[in-house]
Structures are given as structure tokens and as C-alpha cells.
Design a protein around this motif. Structure first.
Motif, PDB file in Angstrom:
ATOM      1  N   ARG A   1       0.834  -1.189   0.000  1.00 35.15           N
ATOM      2  CA  ARG A   1       0.000   0.000   0.000  1.00 35.15           C
ATOM      3  C   ARG A   1       0.871   1.242   0.000  1.00 35.15           C
ATOM      4  O   ARG A   1       1.777   1.348   0.814  1.00 35.15           O
ATOM      5  N   ALA A   2       0.623   2.147  -0.904  1.00 37.18           N
ATOM      6  CA  ALA A   2       1.303   3.437  -0.868  1.00 37.18           C
ATOM      7  C   ALA A   2       0.274   4.526  -0.598  1.00 37.18           C
ATOM      8  O   ALA A   2      -0.851   4.449  -1.079  1.00 37.18           O
ATOM      9  N   TYR A   3       0.673   5.523   0.205  1.00 36.60           N
ATOM     10  CA  TYR A   3      -0.113   6.740   0.372  1.00 36.60           C
ATOM     11  C   TYR A   3       0.457   7.769  -0.600  1.00 36.60           C
ATOM     12  O   TYR A   3       1.658   8.030  -0.568  1.00 36.60           O
ATOM     13  N   VAL A   4      -0.382   8.304  -1.446  1.00 33.96           N
ATOM     14  CA  VAL A   4       0.080   9.249  -2.458  1.00 33.96           C
ATOM     15  C   VAL A   4      -0.679  10.563  -2.294  1.00 33.96           C
ATOM     16  O   VAL A   4      -1.910  10.593  -2.431  1.00 33.96           O
ATOM     17  N   TYR A   5       0.062  11.623  -1.976  1.00 34.31           N
ATOM     18  CA  TYR A   5      -0.545  12.953  -1.925  1.00 34.31           C
ATOM     19  C   TYR A   5      -0.671  13.471  -3.348  1.00 34.31           C
ATOM     20  O   TYR A   5       0.322  13.568  -4.073  1.00 34.31           O
ATOM     21  N   ALA A   6      -1.896  13.775  -3.752  1.00 38.69           N
ATOM     22  CA  ALA A   6      -2.148  14.397  -5.056  1.00 38.69           C
ATOM     23  C   ALA A   6      -2.488  15.859  -4.785  1.00 38.69           C
ATOM     24  O   ALA A   6      -3.394  16.153  -4.002  1.00 38.69           O
ATOM     25  N   PRO A   7      -1.763  16.784  -5.392  1.00 36.70           N
ATOM     26  CA  PRO A   7      -1.942  18.204  -5.050  1.00 36.70           C
ATOM     27  C   PRO A   7      -3.318  18.708  -5.477  1.00 36.70           C
ATOM     28  O   PRO A   7      -3.984  18.089  -6.313  1.00 36.70           O
ATOM     29  N   PRO A   8      -3.752  19.853  -4.929  1.00 35.09           N
ATOM     30  CA  PRO A   8      -5.060  20.413  -5.301  1.00 35.09           C
ATOM     31  C   PRO A   8      -5.167  20.528  -6.818  1.00 35.09           C
ATOM     32  O   PRO A   8      -4.213  20.952  -7.477  1.00 35.09           O
TER      33      PRO A   8
ATOM     34  N   MET B   1       4.326   8.092  -0.184  1.00 32.91           N
ATOM     35  CA  MET B   1       4.739   7.583   1.125  1.00 32.91           C
ATOM     36  C   MET B   1       4.430   6.087   1.196  1.00 32.91           C
ATOM     37  O   MET B   1       3.279   5.688   1.081  1.00 32.91           O
ATOM     38  N   GLU B   2       5.458   5.294   1.355  1.00 32.42           N
ATOM     39  CA  GLU B   2       5.283   3.834   1.320  1.00 32.42           C
ATOM     40  C   GLU B   2       5.695   3.225   2.655  1.00 32.42           C
ATOM     41  O   GLU B   2       6.219   3.914   3.526  1.00 32.42           O
ATOM     42  N   THR B   3       5.484   1.923   2.788  1.00 27.26           N
ATOM     43  CA  THR B   3       5.926   1.177   3.961  1.00 27.26           C
ATOM     44  C   THR B   3       7.322   0.655   3.680  1.00 27.26           C
ATOM     45  O   THR B   3       7.488  -0.227   2.835  1.00 27.26           O
TER      46      THR B   3
ATOM     47  N   TYR C   1       9.440  11.253  -3.253  1.00 25.11           N
ATOM     48  CA  TYR C   1       9.310  10.027  -2.455  1.00 25.11           C
ATOM     49  C   TYR C   1       9.751  10.354  -1.040  1.00 25.11           C
ATOM     50  O   TYR C   1      10.874  10.820  -0.833  1.00 25.11           O
ATOM     51  N   LEU C   2       8.866  10.119  -0.070  1.00 31.50           N
ATOM     52  CA  LEU C   2       9.048  10.600   1.308  1.00 31.50           C
ATOM     53  C   LEU C   2       8.933   9.408   2.271  1.00 31.50           C
ATOM     54  O   LEU C   2       7.843   8.885   2.491  1.00 31.50           O
ATOM     55  N   HIS C   3      10.068   9.005   2.843  1.00 27.18           N
ATOM     56  CA  HIS C   3      10.079   7.791   3.670  1.00 27.18           C
ATOM     57  C   HIS C   3       9.940   8.092   5.160  1.00 27.18           C
ATOM     58  O   HIS C   3      10.452   9.093   5.652  1.00 27.18           O
TER      59      HIS C   3
END
Lengths: 384, 384
Positions: free
Chosen positions: B158-165, B216-218, B178-180
Motif C-alpha cells: 500500500r502506498a499513500y500518495v498525496y495528489a496536489p489540489p 509515502m510507502e511502507t 518520495y518521502l520515507h
């Protein structure tokens, strides 16, 4: 986090390996945790280290919990490790806690799940031969966490929105299912406990459901500036205005931020337990906005009367049948009060000539296995 | 959930009202919980009901926790309600637990946050006059929870992906950060504890950062079929192959499922603590894939040597400076080991003529207030 105290935790291929006793770590455990373990016959063994505690229990959440009523007294070994094994459990998801010297604490080996009004431990007990809520090798939709501002509450709110596979590239418009949680739960519950996204992925992949958006919100709201009023039973409280949030804030936001088909023929609502009551109340007042209605394990409506209950929405059977494309009532066969209530409503609607579907989930109670099955049965009927 | 045991929980306008002592419920509390409370001088009062317990402590997570070292002994009243107040806390997010008769339990009044390798309690202590990580009245991006299958591990991830406005409607392509997370944390940490999405929303709204995707991933992975190997220190373990997942599974998935600009000039990586080490290791081996590199509170590299460390990536300063658009090293001023390590690296890179930025977060330790500030300073420099 201090790297000095690194715990070797891995999303791990080998650490769930079977032991000779044929038990496996529960899927609801945190990464790498070996307990709780599920046995082949669905007994569950819990284990926790608490060397200085005097008494430790496993407490299932609620009297009709699929782990049994409990509590189960844990046995201490010489190192202070406590163990208990339950009788065979009902498949599905069950809330539980540990009770350590009288204090209800979460099991440190369990992920936490928002339920019972707090972060709770929970255990996933697999159902043999059943994979409709597994992550399978099919196209997966995404869950979007959408922030939006509510004019009703004056606060920022969060909705979880399931976008079906291909949503981003398809550029088409989609129907929307509003899916509410139960009392003490929140916007994370239907995906985390309920696996709604995986159920939808699988139904869509098999062609059993049409691709749709599914919106899951936090079904609590108080009006901006509201002050608590005296309550005859319990502490002062303010009225819940979730209906106003849904109609005035949530649906407009969804229809603006997502590619929806913004009309009643393409808008459905359902929910579990308290969320089922909210669905019946909201949709009855706004039949011009919803053509597809579900109620999963609704608490019984006191003195249900087709002529007067729910603002008299059922009074004119022919008009209702013409307007509503689906009215769907579900309950677990092992629920007591909710099953009786749903059955009574089913019979009253039948007698009044109101078209509806009544679904009974075999062997399950007021829990998510009932509601996962509800969704599996309900979603394929929508928007056709 | 049993509606019979309904707890009156509301996303509530009035229940966080100030009391005469000028303290307020923490933002990290579950809905409606009145404790823990933050005082005007940032003392924190914890309260829990445990009538049958003999001894209850508040235990901050880690020695340089902003709540102080603790533990803080709680005092019992005649009804079995235990209370403790800490000295003024450092602003930011701090992990903690209750210790009930020796058993480390989460505080039932706190939301849970994945840290220390399990679901932990945490407290948000506001920083006066600081709102860069608040939910403000600006356009908000969404977090997408993306499931994908890893060929390396053979498992679903599962990845959390921030999609900008505006991501959904803009139809343009975006650069990717990519932000760990750090050790013992997971893919939820950077948004839940770190508020990365709100930081990005605010930076983008102010025109300080270009719109970008943030992934953001695990950061744990073991190879499919791998078996544990004997380890000189501790239990048997298998090598972590997160680098292979990032390069072989994650980046291809992101570049396929999202509208990215899939080249090194539009790809950045950073992380906190262990995630900073992973970033330095991965980017050093794959400079052809990343042009923007950060390290937030990296554990010190033993005997750091610009000629040999990190596969000798710094050996040719001119070549490195030409290739890498940003190398950014951050640490909290109150961190001991990480700050010394970052400072030593800063000095060695300076002496070797490697262009870089060194940022020191005033007054904060190995915690999220350091990393929120890191992100606030780092993100605006990217992709310009």
C-alpha cells in the motif's frame, strides 16, 4: 523514533509461517506479530507479556461478538507471558480488548480499529473458501482521503472516497454510493474493518457490479455555535446534524470534486446499524435525491407503521414503488434485536405492497461479516 | 457495534470548550475526549480511569521525547481516576504510553499512531504562532491509498500518495517526491503524525512550492521465498530489500498510475531517520534516477569518508555538483547522535566542495516537529 531502539519489523514473507500446530498469525496483527494466532478449527490463541500484572483477560467487544461472550481468563507462565485460547470463532472481524488488572487495554500485537468510540483491538478470523473481500490479482481502485470544509459545523471534515479502477484515466462519470458506518465508528471503518474497497474491486472485476464511487464519511456532526442542551438521560448534548452535513456539504462537495452523475437515479445510500437508521431517515426525507436505499442491521424502529413511520414515506405504496429503484433490508441471522426489527419491517412492507429485498446473513451477528455480505449482495443491484 | 451500548460521540463544536484553567483537549485525542489537556504554558495533563490498578505512569516514547524523559507517576483519586501533569512540553508530536501495573498500554483517550513498531498513543502540542501544518482555508490535495502488487516480495503493498489540489481536473503532469518514514513507522506516519499533506497544501497555496505528488510507502520488504538467516546479534532475520521494491515496483507503478514527469529532474527522495539512511543509500546507487535528495535526521554513517562512503558517490565533487540539483541535510538542534552525525557530514561535504544545504531545527529533537520543519524548508527548493 529513536533508531537506537530499532525493532526489527518487516513486511515479511516468512514470519507468518505455519507452526506444527497448524495455527497462523491473524491478518489483523501488526507487522511481524506472531499472536494472536488462528487455528485450523478457528480457535484463537492470544498471548501477551505482562510480568507484573496480577490478572489478564481477553474481553470480546459486545455480547454477540463472534469470539463468544468471554471474558477469557489468560494463564501466566513463569516468565510473565499470558495465554488464552478461545473456542472456535465465527468467521469475520471481531473487536476485543485485554483487561489487565481491571484496565481495558488494547492488545499491543493488534492493529487498532476505530470502534466503540475509541481505537480498539480487532481480530480477523478467515472464512474457509471465501475470498470476496481478499486483495486479489484484479485491478484495484484507490481510496481518496478528501478534506472539505462544512458550512454546517464550521469545521474541516474528512471523507474516504473509493474511486473504482481506471477512474483517473477513464474521464467518464460515475454513480455514487454513500456508505455509512455504525455507532462509535468513523470514516476509516468501512475500508479498514469492512474491506469495502476490496469487495468493490472484486465485484467490479467479475462484472457483478458497475463501477461506482463509494463515499464514507464520519457520521457525527454538531451545528456551528450549538451549545449543549439538558438531556433527560445522561449528560447534556447537542442535536446531531449529520443529515444537514450530508445534504448541504458532502453531496455538493462530492458532485463538485468528483466526476459523478449528479442525479437521484445515480445516487444510493446505505449504512450499518446507526448508519442504517441515518440512511432511512435521510432518504425518506429526500426521495428526490436517492433512488437506491439500503439498511444493514438497522436498529428497530419503535412501533413501525407503514402509514406513519419515517415521515409516512411508505403511505402510498404505488408512488414509492415507482420512485424507489431498490429498498434493501439486511440483518445477520444471529443478531437478536436487529434481526427481529428487520424481519418485522420486512413483513410490514410486504403486507403493504412495498417492493423490497430482505437479506439474512447466515450464522453472523451484529458484526462486519454480516455487513461485508450485505455489501456483496447490495452493490450488484445498484444502478442497473 | 451494539447500538445498545451507544457512546455519545460527536465531531463536536462545544466539547473542546476551554475550562477556567485555560487548558484545552489535545488535537490528537479521540472524538470528544477531554484529556489529555494542553495548558497555556504547554504543560500537559493526562487522566485515565483505572479503579483497580495499583500504579499508573505516563511514559514518553524515547529519551529525547518532547514531553521530557519521564516516566510521570499518576495520582489516584478516591474514584480510581488517575492524573498527572508534565512540565511544559516541546511543541510538536510526541509518542507516549500509559504503564498500568507494569503493562505498557495505550491511552484510551488518544488516537493511535503507528510508531515504535506498533499502534502507539501520541500527543500533539501546539506551537504558538505556528500554523504551517494546520488545515487552513486553502485548496486541499487528497491522499490516495494505492494498492499494488510487488514482484520483489510477491505481496500486495500500500502506498499513500498525496495528489496536489486540482490534480484530477488539471490533466497536466507532476514531479514526484518520495518521502520515507522512520524505523517502526509505516505508510500512514507522514500524513497522520507528520501532516505532510497539510504542509504541502499550505506551501502550494502560498506559491512557495510547486505542485507535486508525494509518495509515502511502507519501507520494509523481504524477498519472496526468502528464509531467515542467522544473525550475530538477535533473532534470525532476512535482508531488507526495500531498495528493490522502490526501484522495481514502486516507481514503475507510480509512473504508470499517476500523471508524473518520469525523469530524474522531476524525481526527489527524502526520509526521516532510517528513511534518511535508505534515501542516501538508494539515491547514491541511482543518481541517474534522482536529482533532488534529502536526509532528515539520518543516523550517522560510521567513519564517514567522502572518498568511500555511500559507494563513493561524493568522490568526484564536480561531477556530483553537476548532476545533483539539491542535497539537503537536516537535524534537530536537540538531537544528540543524529545532529552530530549531520554536522560531521556537513563539514566533510563542505571541505570536499560538495554543494549542499544544512538545516538545523531549533529546539527540537528526533521527532516530527523537526521533520515538519524539514519538509517546510525542503519542498520549496524542489523542481525549480
Amino acid at each position: 523514533m529513536r533508531p537506537l531502539s530499532i525493532i526489527a519489523l518487516l513486511a515479511c514473507n516468512w514470519c507468518g509461517a505455519q507452526t506444527p500446530d497448524d495455527s497462523k498469525p491473524a491478518a489483523s496483527n501488526i507487522m511481524g506479530a506472531q499472536f494472536p494466532r488462528i487455528h485450523a478449527d478457528l480457535r484463537v490463541t492470544f498471548r501477551v507479556t505482562a510480568p507484573t500484572a496480577q490478572k489478564v483477560l481477553v474481553q470480546p467487544g459486545g455480547a454477540d461478538n463472534g469470539l463468544g461472550a468471554g471474558p477469557y481468563e489468560m494463564t501466566r507462565d513463569e516468565k510473565g507471558v499470558w495465554t488464552a485460547t478461545t473456542p472456535p470463532a465465527v468467521p469475520g472481524f471481531h473487536y476485543y480488548w485485554l483487561v489487565v488488572d481491571g484496565f481495558a487495554a488494547n492488545d499491543p500485537s493488534s492493529e487498532t480499529f476505530y470502534g466503540y468510540g475509541k481505537e480498539s483491538s480487532g481480530i480477523e478470523v478467515p472464512e474457509k473458501g471465501v475470498d470476496f473481500y481478499d486483495a486479489k490479482d484484479v485491478p484495484h481502485g484507490e481510496i481518496h482521503i478528501a478534506w472539505y470544509h462544512s458550512k454546517v459545523t464550521g469545521l474541516w471534515r474528512r471523507a474516504y472516497v473509493y474511486a473504482p479502477p481506471g477512474y483517473d484515466s477513464a474521464r467518464t462519470r460515475y454513480p455514487v454510493l454513500y456508505l455509512h458506518h455504525g455507532s462509535g465508528e468513523d470514516e476509516t471503518t468501512w475500508t479498514k474493518q469492512g474491506k469495502a474497497n476490496l469487495i468493490m474491486d472484486n465485484l467490479i472485476a467479475e462484472g457483478k457490479a458497475v463501477p461506482m464511487l463509494v463515499v464514507m464519511e464520519t457520521a457525527y456532526a454538531t451545528r456551528q455555535g450549538a451549545t449543549p442542551e439538558a438531556s433527560p438521560a445522561g449528560p447534556p448534548r447537542v442535536p446531531d446534524v449529520f443529515e444537514d452535513v450530508v445534504m448541504g456539504d458532502l453531496i455538493p462537495m462530492i458532485d463538485s470534486a468528483y466526476r459523478t452523475i449528479p442525479d437521484r437515479e445515480h445516487r444510493a445510500m446505505t449504512g450499518t446499524s446507526r448508519g442504517a437508521s441515518q440512511t432511512l431517515q435521510i432518504t425518506s426525507k429526500h426521495l428526490d435525491q436517492f433512488a437506491w436505499i439500503g439498511a444493514f442491521s438497522a436498529p428497530p424502529i419503535a412501533n413501525f407503521d407503514v402509514k406513519t413511520s419515517l415521515d409516512g414515506v411508505f403511505r402510498d405504496a404505488a408512488a414509492y414503488n415507482k420512485k424507489v429503484r431498490l429498498l434493501w433490508i439486511g440483518a445477520g441471522a444471529m443478531e437478536e434485536r436487529m434481526h427481529q426489527g428487520a424481519k418485522a419491517m420486512d413483513e410490514a412492507l410486504e403486507a403493504a405492497g412495498i417492493k423490497h429485498v430482505f437479506y439474512e446473513s447466515p450464522g453472523t451477528a451484529h458484526e462486519f461479516q454480516t455487513w461485508r455480505r450485505d455489501l456483496r449482495e447490495f452493490a450488484p443491484r445498484l444502478f442497473r
